[in-house]
Design an enzyme around this catalytic site. Structure first.
Site, PDB file in Angstrom:
ATOM      1  N   ARG A  49      -2.422  -2.074  -3.346  1.00  0.00           N
ATOM      2  CA  ARG A  49      -3.951  -1.272  -3.099  1.00  0.00           C
ATOM      3  C   ARG A  49      -3.497  -0.225  -3.783  1.00  0.00           C
ATOM      4  NH1 ARG A  49      -4.130   3.191   0.687  1.00  0.00           N
ATOM      5  NH2 ARG A  49      -6.982   3.789   0.555  1.00  0.00           N
TER       6      ARG A  49
ATOM      7  N   ASN B 160       1.116  -1.067  -0.091  1.00  0.00           N
ATOM      8  CA  ASN B 160      -0.214   0.112  -0.526  1.00  0.00           C
ATOM      9  C   ASN B 160       1.244   1.094   0.224  1.00  0.00           C
ATOM     10  OD1 ASN B 160      -2.053   2.049   0.370  1.00  0.00           O
ATOM     11  ND2 ASN B 160      -2.666   1.418   2.035  1.00  0.00           N
TER      12      ASN B 160
ATOM     13  N   GLU C  17      -8.206  -4.990   5.299  1.00  0.00           N
ATOM     14  CA  GLU C  17      -8.728  -5.222   4.342  1.00  0.00           C
ATOM     15  C   GLU C  17      -7.228  -5.583   2.995  1.00  0.00           C
ATOM     16  OE1 GLU C  17      -9.192  -0.296   2.774  1.00  0.00           O
ATOM     17  OE2 GLU C  17      -7.809  -0.494   4.778  1.00  0.00           O
TER      18      GLU C  17
ATOM     19  N   ARG D 281      -9.831  16.580   7.311  1.00  0.00           N
ATOM     20  CA  ARG D 281     -10.745  17.083   5.808  1.00  0.00           C
ATOM     21  C   ARG D 281     -12.059  17.799   6.327  1.00  0.00           C
ATOM     22  NH1 ARG D 281     -10.132  10.928   2.846  1.00  0.00           N
ATOM     23  NH2 ARG D 281      -7.652  11.184   3.155  1.00  0.00           N
TER      24      ARG D 281
ATOM     25  N   HIS E 155     -12.679   3.225   0.561  1.00  0.00           N
ATOM     26  CA  HIS E 155     -12.301   2.444   1.292  1.00  0.00           C
ATOM     27  C   HIS E 155     -12.986   1.246   0.874  1.00  0.00           C
ATOM     28  CE1 HIS E 155     -12.425   6.571   4.573  1.00  0.00           C
ATOM     29  NE2 HIS E 155     -11.103   5.700   3.582  1.00  0.00           N
TER      30      HIS E 155
END
Length: 398
Positions: free
Chosen positions: A89, A10, A383, A239, A178
């Protein structure tokens, strides 16, 4: 010993998360993080056989050097002969990819084209792919996309109310992110709760420094809170999530912000950090709120209110709710936020069990609602396991 290991990579803009996973047992044989790449004091932290170790890199060393050192480590530990694939990923697959794929020149070109939609993520993902192709030239390389799970959304869910030509000519639409996490926890929920995958209504809340909610009907994503970029939707660690788009013009025209400054403000200086003026770490904010810090309390209130409102909204495309999933670092560990959110959703029939909620922390899976309530459940996400299993399945087809 049969070969059954997959290396999962990742690759971020300044970091590289990695793991070697045994497909047969599900165990993480090796896991770690290379961080501060191309900056001062880059290093690799890893865990193997229960022991944590650190490898110091030279200042300014980039992803290629980090992967080269990772290759040396894998060979030194004798793990290279067990590898059957490398899984990557990839954050943004646009409309090109609805599932994981073997990486070839056409796939690389499509990822590059989609980089205009994810300029902070896809170029970094490509760095990892190119470095891994050089280091593991004989292994199949597989791309697993954050956006793929959401490609089942219908136009009424993914289109913005903008001129249609912007979608047709430039691909401006909601993509969602996601997806690998939402897919994993919803699949687990079907198994754990005995839900019929062909007749189920699930809302999945992935809550970490980045946060998103997805409505999953009959095993498929039908709506999600993130959009063209991971900025849309919920309030997050740094964010802003949803804001009036007119704020952008106000900041530029009235306060003389540059577009770069606006982007920095919305992505790195807002959210929990911006409201609390303390931290983007939920644990720090919860502790401060407990000690009476008013802005920390306000940050949590806004976070929970917006989350509850989004979950309730997704009861519309689902026409009801069979299960609500909490996952991600905050979702799995913050009993405070889960309690606050579930209490705001009592009108949907949800009734929190305080003891169960307290027990479902620190990696513990568990239902947190009473037996006569629609189910809210904590499921730790994985994940890396999805990336590993997808990569192994594709590698075995070659």
């Amino acid at each position: 010993m049969s070969s059954s290991h997959v290396l999962v990579l990742n690759c971020g803009s300044s970091s590289l998360k990695f793991a070697i996973i045994d497909i047969e047992s599900g165990a993480e044989v090796l896991c770690g993080l290379a961080e501060c790449l191309a900056e001062q004091h880059p290093l690799i932290k890893y865990k193997y056989d229960g022991a944590k170790q650190t490898i110091t890199l030279n200042e300014g060393d980039a992803h290629q050097i980090a992967i080269a050192r990772l290759v040396e480590l894998v060979k030194h530990l004798g793990l290279d002969e067990q590898l059957i694939a490398v899984g990557h990923r990839v954050v943004h697959g646009g409309e090109h990819f609805t599932h994981s794929v073997l990486i070839d020149d056409n796939v690389l070109q499509a990822i590059k084209q989609t980089s205009t939609l994810a300029p902070l993520h896809n170029p970094a993902n490509l760095l990892g792919i190119e470095a891994a192709k050089t280091a593991f030239s004989t292994l199949p390389q597989v791309a697993v996309f954050d956006t793929a799970f959401h490609q089942t959304m219908k136009p009424q869910a993914f289109l913005y109310a903008l001129p249609y030509s912007l979608y047709k000519n430039h691909g401006i639409r909601r993509y969602g992110f996601h997806g690998t996490s939402h897919y994993y926890v919803s699949t687990q929920a079907h198994q754990i709760l005995g839900l019929d995958k062909n007749n189920s209504r699930i809302v999945s809340a992935h809550l970490g420094n980045g946060c998103s909610v997805t409505a999953i009907k009959n095993g498929q994503s039908v709506d999600t809170s993130m959009g063209l970029t991971p900025l849309e939707g919920l309030m997050m660690g740094t964010r802003s999530g949803d804001i009036d788009p007119g704020i952008f013009a106000f900041l530029v025209n009235q306060l003389k912000y540059s577009p770069t400054q606006v982007d920095l403000l919305l992505n790195k200086q807002s959210g929990l950090l911006g409201i609390s003026e303390l931290s983007n770490d939920c644990r720090t904010i919860e502790e401060a709120a407990t000690n009476g810090h008013e802005q920390a309390k306000l940050a949590l209130d806004i976070f929970c209110y917006r989350l509850a409102k989004q979950i309730a909204a997704f009861a519309v495309p689902l026409a009801g709710l069979d299960a609500l999933i909490f996952t991600g670092g905050i979702g799995e560990n913050s009993d405070v936020i889960r309690s606050n959110v579930v209490s705001q959703l009592e009108f949907l029939g949800l009734q929190l069990d305080n003891n169960k909620n307290l027990a479902a922390r620190f990696g513990q899976q568990g239902v947190i609602t009473s037996s006569n309530s629609p189910c809210a459940i904590v499921i730790p996400t994985n994940e890396e396991w999805v990336i590993a299993t997808d990569s192994a399945a594709i590698a075995k087809e070659q």
